[in-house]
Design a protein around this motif. Structure first.
Motif, short mmCIF file in Angstrom:
data_model
loop_
_atom_site.label_atom_id
_atom_site.label_comp_id
_atom_site.label_asym_id
_atom_site.label_seq_id
_atom_site.Cartn_x
_atom_site.Cartn_y
_atom_site.Cartn_z
N LYS A 71 19.26 -7.33 13.24
CA LYS A 71 19.57 -7.30 11.86
C LYS A 71 18.73 -5.88 11.53
O LYS A 71 17.43 -5.35 11.90
CB LYS A 71 19.01 -8.30 10.97
CG LYS A 71 19.86 -9.35 11.44
CD LYS A 71 21.08 -9.57 10.78
CE LYS A 71 21.87 -10.75 11.36
NZ LYS A 71 23.34 -10.73 10.48
N PRO A 72 19.22 -5.17 10.37
CA PRO A 72 18.34 -3.91 9.94
C PRO A 72 17.27 -4.10 9.24
O PRO A 72 17.39 -5.12 8.28
CB PRO A 72 19.51 -3.23 9.30
CG PRO A 72 20.55 -4.35 9.02
CD PRO A 72 20.69 -5.18 9.97
N MET A 73 16.18 -3.59 9.50
CA MET A 73 14.91 -3.86 8.71
C MET A 73 14.60 -2.66 7.91
O MET A 73 14.71 -1.42 8.66
CB MET A 73 13.93 -4.60 9.64
CG MET A 73 14.16 -5.66 10.21
SD MET A 73 12.76 -6.23 11.27
CE MET A 73 11.80 -6.88 10.01
N THR A 74 13.92 -2.52 6.74
CA THR A 74 13.70 -1.75 6.01
C THR A 74 12.02 -1.96 5.38
O THR A 74 11.88 -3.15 5.28
CB THR A 74 14.42 -1.23 4.81
OG1 THR A 74 14.25 -2.50 4.00
CG2 THR A 74 15.72 -0.67 5.14
N VAL A 75 11.46 -0.86 5.43
CA VAL A 75 9.74 -0.85 4.96
C VAL A 75 9.90 -0.55 3.43
O VAL A 75 10.34 0.74 3.46
CB VAL A 75 8.95 -0.23 5.86
CG1 VAL A 75 7.60 -0.33 5.40
CG2 VAL A 75 9.02 -0.83 7.28
N ASN A 76 9.46 -1.10 2.54
CA ASN A 76 9.29 -0.61 1.09
C ASN A 76 7.95 -0.82 0.88
O ASN A 76 7.00 -1.86 1.07
CB ASN A 76 10.14 -1.82 0.52
CG ASN A 76 11.68 -1.83 0.42
OD1 ASN A 76 12.18 -0.73 1.21
ND2 ASN A 76 12.28 -2.84 0.05
N ASN A 77 7.35 0.33 0.52
CA ASN A 77 5.92 0.50 -0.04
C ASN A 77 6.19 0.18 -1.60
O ASN A 77 6.74 0.89 -2.32
CB ASN A 77 5.50 1.87 0.31
CG ASN A 77 5.54 2.31 1.73
OD1 ASN A 77 6.51 2.43 2.54
ND2 ASN A 77 4.38 1.63 2.50
N ARG A 78 4.99 -0.60 -1.89
CA ARG A 78 4.93 -1.12 -3.37
C ARG A 78 3.53 -0.66 -3.42
O ARG A 78 2.83 -1.73 -3.72
CB ARG A 78 5.26 -2.39 -3.63
CG ARG A 78 6.95 -2.81 -3.32
CD ARG A 78 7.76 -2.37 -4.15
NE ARG A 78 9.12 -2.42 -3.90
CZ ARG A 78 10.13 -3.16 -4.37
NH1 ARG A 78 9.36 -4.26 -4.93
NH2 ARG A 78 11.30 -3.32 -3.92
N ALA A 79 2.95 0.32 -3.74
CA ALA A 79 1.61 0.72 -3.96
C ALA A 79 1.10 0.27 -5.51
O ALA A 79 2.30 0.61 -6.34
CB ALA A 79 1.26 1.94 -3.88
N ALA A 80 0.24 -0.60 -5.75
CA ALA A 80 -0.15 -0.80 -7.20
C ALA A 80 -0.74 0.60 -7.81
O ALA A 80 -1.23 1.18 -7.28
CB ALA A 80 -1.06 -1.65 -7.29
N PRO A 81 -0.32 0.35 -9.08
CA PRO A 81 -0.81 1.72 -9.92
C PRO A 81 -2.60 1.76 -10.00
O PRO A 81 -2.96 0.68 -10.10
CB PRO A 81 -0.19 1.88 -11.09
CG PRO A 81 0.17 0.41 -11.42
CD PRO A 81 0.23 -0.02 -9.98
N PHE A 138 1.00 -1.20 0.19
CA PHE A 138 -0.04 -0.08 -0.09
C PHE A 138 0.81 1.33 0.07
O PHE A 138 2.15 1.06 0.08
CB PHE A 138 -0.97 -0.04 1.32
CG PHE A 138 -1.65 -1.31 1.31
CD1 PHE A 138 -2.98 -1.20 0.27
CD2 PHE A 138 -1.69 -2.26 2.28
CE1 PHE A 138 -3.86 -2.18 0.19
CE2 PHE A 138 -2.61 -3.14 2.05
CZ PHE A 138 -3.62 -3.26 1.36
N ALA A 139 0.38 2.54 -0.32
CA ALA A 139 1.00 3.77 -0.29
C ALA A 139 1.43 3.86 1.12
O ALA A 139 1.14 3.60 2.00
CB ALA A 139 0.16 4.85 -0.94
N ALA A 140 2.59 4.66 1.01
CA ALA A 140 3.40 5.31 2.29
C ALA A 140 2.41 6.33 2.93
O ALA A 140 1.66 7.13 2.21
CB ALA A 140 4.61 5.94 1.97
N GLY A 141 2.52 6.24 4.41
CA GLY A 141 1.72 7.14 5.25
C GLY A 141 0.19 6.62 5.60
O GLY A 141 -0.44 7.22 6.16
N GLY A 142 0.15 5.34 5.02
CA GLY A 142 -1.42 4.85 5.54
C GLY A 142 -1.33 4.00 6.65
O GLY A 142 -0.27 3.97 7.28
N ALA A 143 -2.43 3.55 7.02
CA ALA A 143 -2.36 2.65 8.10
C ALA A 143 -1.57 1.40 8.34
O ALA A 143 -0.96 1.07 9.18
CB ALA A 143 -3.92 2.22 8.46
N VAL A 144 -1.65 0.60 7.26
CA VAL A 144 -0.86 -0.31 7.03
C VAL A 144 0.56 0.02 6.96
O VAL A 144 1.57 -0.89 7.74
CB VAL A 144 -1.01 -1.47 5.74
CG1 VAL A 144 -0.25 -2.58 5.50
CG2 VAL A 144 -2.54 -1.73 5.63
#
Length: 69
Positions: free
Chosen positions: A57-67, A34-40
């Motif tokens: 371990k380092p963790m990153t959050v990647n947002n992959r919102a569908a067009p 989902f898009a960045a800034g949302g509840a999820v």
């Protein structure tokens, strides 16, 4: 029967444990569909903080919102 036992005993001396690297060996990516800034996205970012500390371990959050279609 003795030969089989002796053969198994001799072959077992060469068996050693494999040296495995720590799992995971790379940084962990959490993919949020989902898009960045949302509840999820917010929940994912809140949950990765305690996991960073416990896994060390380092963790990153990647947002992959569908067009939008």
């Amino acid at each position: 029967m003795r030969c089989l036992t002796l053969l198994c005993a001799l072959l077992s001396f060469g068996v050693t444990g494999a040296a495995a690297e720590d799992y995971p060996s790379r940084p962990i990516r959490v993919i949020v569909p989902f898009a960045a800034g949302g509840a999820v996205d917010t929940v994912a970012r809140v949950l990765t903080n305690p996991l960073n500390a416990s896994l060390a371990k380092p963790m990153t959050v990647n947002n992959r919102a569908a067009p939008a279609a």
